[in-house]
Design an enzyme around this catalytic site. Structure first.
Site, PDB file in Angstrom:
ATOM      1  CB  SER A   1      -0.759  -0.070   1.147  1.00  0.00           C
ATOM      2  OG  SER A   1      -1.497   1.160   1.487  1.00  0.00           O
TER       3      SER A   1
ATOM      4  CE1 TYR B   1      -3.915  -2.340   5.515  1.00  0.00           C
ATOM      5  CE2 TYR B   1      -3.343  -0.441   4.370  1.00  0.00           C
ATOM      6  CZ  TYR B   1      -3.804  -1.706   4.359  1.00  0.00           C
ATOM      7  OH  TYR B   1      -4.013  -2.270   3.202  1.00  0.00           O
TER       8      TYR B   1
END
Length: 292
Positions: free
Chosen positions: A149, A172
């Site tokens: 990501s 995250y």
């Protein structure tokens, strides 16, 4: 077409979103698919099920099998690759796509949420890679792709959407940054044995069936959106070529390699890496809360 003829690929988080799109594209190239998700039925408000994903690939003429596994549970995933290989034989390609985010400010995100994200986003991909590697090494060929990501890097200031949005994704993103570092180390360990390990992240928001709020962000910032076909074509490139330890971004990878983008069934050339996303098309919304 048929670049994956005779190959078996296991994709986690494959009941919807990016995982399902990759499965469809890989099947169009001739791959035999193992689709992994945490359950067979519906997943709350998220669209798509493991059953419908498998049935869709079969209706299109591909071969697909389902394996249910809660990847955040170490015991549940301990024999996942062995279970899959009992169904279809040796595994050629492993795509660690399943991921989940528990949003919270870095100063406040709880220990339980941090442990859950680390278990699902980092430890699960490592465990599955370690399970798949012996067979790949024995055969002298294999591909492992970890889906990362852009949140692994701190967003530049001024923030494109909001400061809060940039902050709550930090924990995250930290799990994805750790996954990138592990990917590089593993890639250089096993490249000499014919196993190619890489990481791939979307350049921006990937538009797949899901949540309305992310489509709203894409409307405000169209340059932050990309079609799912761009991400999938980049994944296919890394799962067919001899790349070592790439921490790649979808559009940049395709552009650097002069790779065109095709429809998920492989039949139609859609454009190049810089093709605009169709933000308001029915097929184009996204949800990154969980792709387990």
């Amino acid at each position: 077409m048929n670049r994956l003829e005779g190959k078996t690929a296991l994709i986690t988080g494959a009941s919807r979103g990016i995982g399902l799109a990759m499965a469809q594209r890989f099947a169009a190239e001739g791959a035999r698919l193992i689709l992994v998700a945490s359950r067979m039925g519906s997943h709350g408000r998220l669209p798509g099920t493991l059953e419908s994903a498998v049935e869709g690939i079969r209706r299109a003429g591909g071969e697909a099998h389902a394996v249910v596994c809660n990847l955040s549970d170490a015991d549940a995933r301990a024999d996942l690759i062995a279970r899959a290989q009992r169904q279809v034989g040796p595994l050629d390609i492993l795509v660690n796509n399943a991921a989940g985010a528990k949003m919270g400010l870095p100063s406040q995100v709880s220990a339980d949420d941090r442990r859950w994200m680390m278990e699902l986003n980092l430890n699960a991909p490592i465990d599955l890679a370690q399970q798949a590697l012996p067979g790949m090494r024995e055969r002298g060929a294999g591909w492992i792709l970890n889906i990362s990501s852009a949140t692994s890097e701190q967003p530049l200031v001024p923030y494109r959407d909001s400061a809060v949005a940039a902050h709550v994704i930090a924990a995250y993103g930290a799990t994805k940054a750790a996954l990138n570092r592990y990917t590089e180390g593993l890639a250089h360990e096993v490249a000499g044995e014919g196993v190619w390990v890489n990481s791939l992240a979307p350049e921006s928001i990937v538009l797949t069936p899901g949540a309305e709020q992310v489509r709203d962000i894409a409307r405000r910032h169209p340059d932050m959106a990309e079609s799912v076909e761009v991400m999938v074509e980049a994944a296919l490139l890394l799962c067919t070529g001899r790349y070592v330890g790439q921490i790649a971004y979808s559009r940049r990878l395709l552009h650097a390699n002069g790779q065109d983008v095709y429809s998920l069934d492989g039949s139609t050339r859609l454009g190049d890496a810089l093709m605009p996303a169709e933000i308001d098309a029915d097929r184009n919304t996204t949800d990154k809360e969980s792709e387990q």
